[in-house]
Design an enzyme around this catalytic site. Structure first.
Site, PDB file in Angstrom:
ATOM      1  N   LEU A  56       0.862  -1.185   0.000  1.00 52.32           N
ATOM      2  CA  LEU A  56       0.000   0.000   0.000  1.00 52.32           C
ATOM      3  C   LEU A  56       0.893   1.229   0.000  1.00 52.32           C
ATOM      4  O   LEU A  56       1.863   1.300   0.753  1.00 52.32           O
ATOM      5  CB  LEU A  56      -0.915   0.003   1.229  1.00 52.32           C
ATOM      6  N   ILE A  82       4.726  -1.148   3.139  1.00 50.46           N
ATOM      7  CA  ILE A  82       4.570   0.263   2.816  1.00 50.46           C
ATOM      8  C   ILE A  82       5.364   0.626   1.567  1.00 50.46           C
ATOM      9  O   ILE A  82       6.589   0.469   1.523  1.00 50.46           O
ATOM     10  CB  ILE A  82       5.024   1.157   3.984  1.00 50.46           C
ATOM     11  N   LYS A  83       4.658   1.118   0.543  1.00 51.16           N
ATOM     12  CA  LYS A  83       5.326   1.576  -0.671  1.00 51.16           C
ATOM     13  C   LYS A  83       5.771   3.026  -0.487  1.00 51.16           C
ATOM     14  O   LYS A  83       4.981   3.895  -0.126  1.00 51.16           O
ATOM     15  CB  LYS A  83       4.392   1.460  -1.884  1.00 51.16           C
ATOM     16  N   ILE A  84       7.040   3.243  -0.768  1.00 49.97           N
ATOM     17  CA  ILE A  84       7.663   4.552  -0.597  1.00 49.97           C
ATOM     18  C   ILE A  84       8.327   4.942  -1.916  1.00 49.97           C
ATOM     19  O   ILE A  84       9.043   4.132  -2.507  1.00 49.97           O
ATOM     20  CB  ILE A  84       8.734   4.508   0.514  1.00 49.97           C
TER      21      ILE A  84
END
Length: 217
Positions: A56, A82-84
């Site tokens: 996400l 977590i997509k960064i």
């Protein structure tokens, strides 16, 4: 190689998961927007379907904002990754999240140097975008070769997640090179299932079966 499905369409995820070959899901703001549904509603359904990493994405461009969003996303389910984005502030956020034990997927990756820095920051996954590199005249698959070599040279545990895959050839080549994960759109995944000779062969078998006397079933 792990296979993730790259979509926010819950029905596509459900159908793909029924095949028994889906290890995780990747999403992004564009994919969620296509559904026309609320983010929370979509995510809550996804985590109930697939028991694996669910990427996400944060939407802030500063580390403080990314961390705030990341903590909110991580609370949704233990499988959330977590997509960064691969920017300076993103690297800061990745290091902090890694130190906190939160898994990250560094996205919008277009060079081996970016992948090296993301691994140094502690990223769980890096997502090189192959199709988008092809779109601008580069051979996107070369980046998988380069990252694989660098990570193997130094023993980085970061997984290479081949992204922006447009067709089955992308998947095959990424697998041959040694990408750890391929995240595949539903359409391309279904193309991988099919082959014209399979269809012809099955039709012939079924036709011949009808000629067999005293069939048990």
């Amino acid at each position: 190689m792990e296979i993730f499905i790259d979509t926010a369409d819950v029905e596509e995820i459900r159908r793909a998961n029924e095949l028994g070959i889906i290890d995780g899901v990747t999403t992004n703001p564009s994919l969620v927007a296509k559904t026309g549904r609320s983010f929370q509603e979509v995510v809550e359904e996804i985590v109930q379907i697939v028991d694996g990493p669910i990427s996400l994405e944060t939407v802030s461009t500063d580390a403080e904002g990314m961390l705030k969003e990341a903590h909110q996303l991580a609370e949704i389910h233990p499988n959330v990754v977590i997509k960064i984005p691969m920017i300076e502030e993103g690297l800061k956020a990745v290091r902090t999240l890694t130190d906190e034990g939160i898994k990250t997927n560094v996205t919008l990756m277009f060079s081996a140097n970016q992948a090296l820095l993301a691994a140094k920051a502690g990223a769980s996954y890096v997502s090189p975008f192959l199709g988008r590199l092809d779109d601008i005249g580069h051979t996107g698959m070369e980046i998988i070769h380069e990252i694989r070599t660098i990570y193997d040279n130094y023993g980085f545990p970061t997984k290479i997640l081949a992204a922006s895959l447009r067709h089955p050839i992308h998947v095959k080549e990424a697998a041959m090179i040694g990408a750890d994960v391929a995240t595949i759109p539903y359409k391309a995944l279904m193309q991988m299932v099919k082959h014209s000779l399979t269809d012809v062969g099955l039709a012939k078998f079924l036709a011949d079966w009808e000629k067999v006397p005293n069939k048990p079933f």
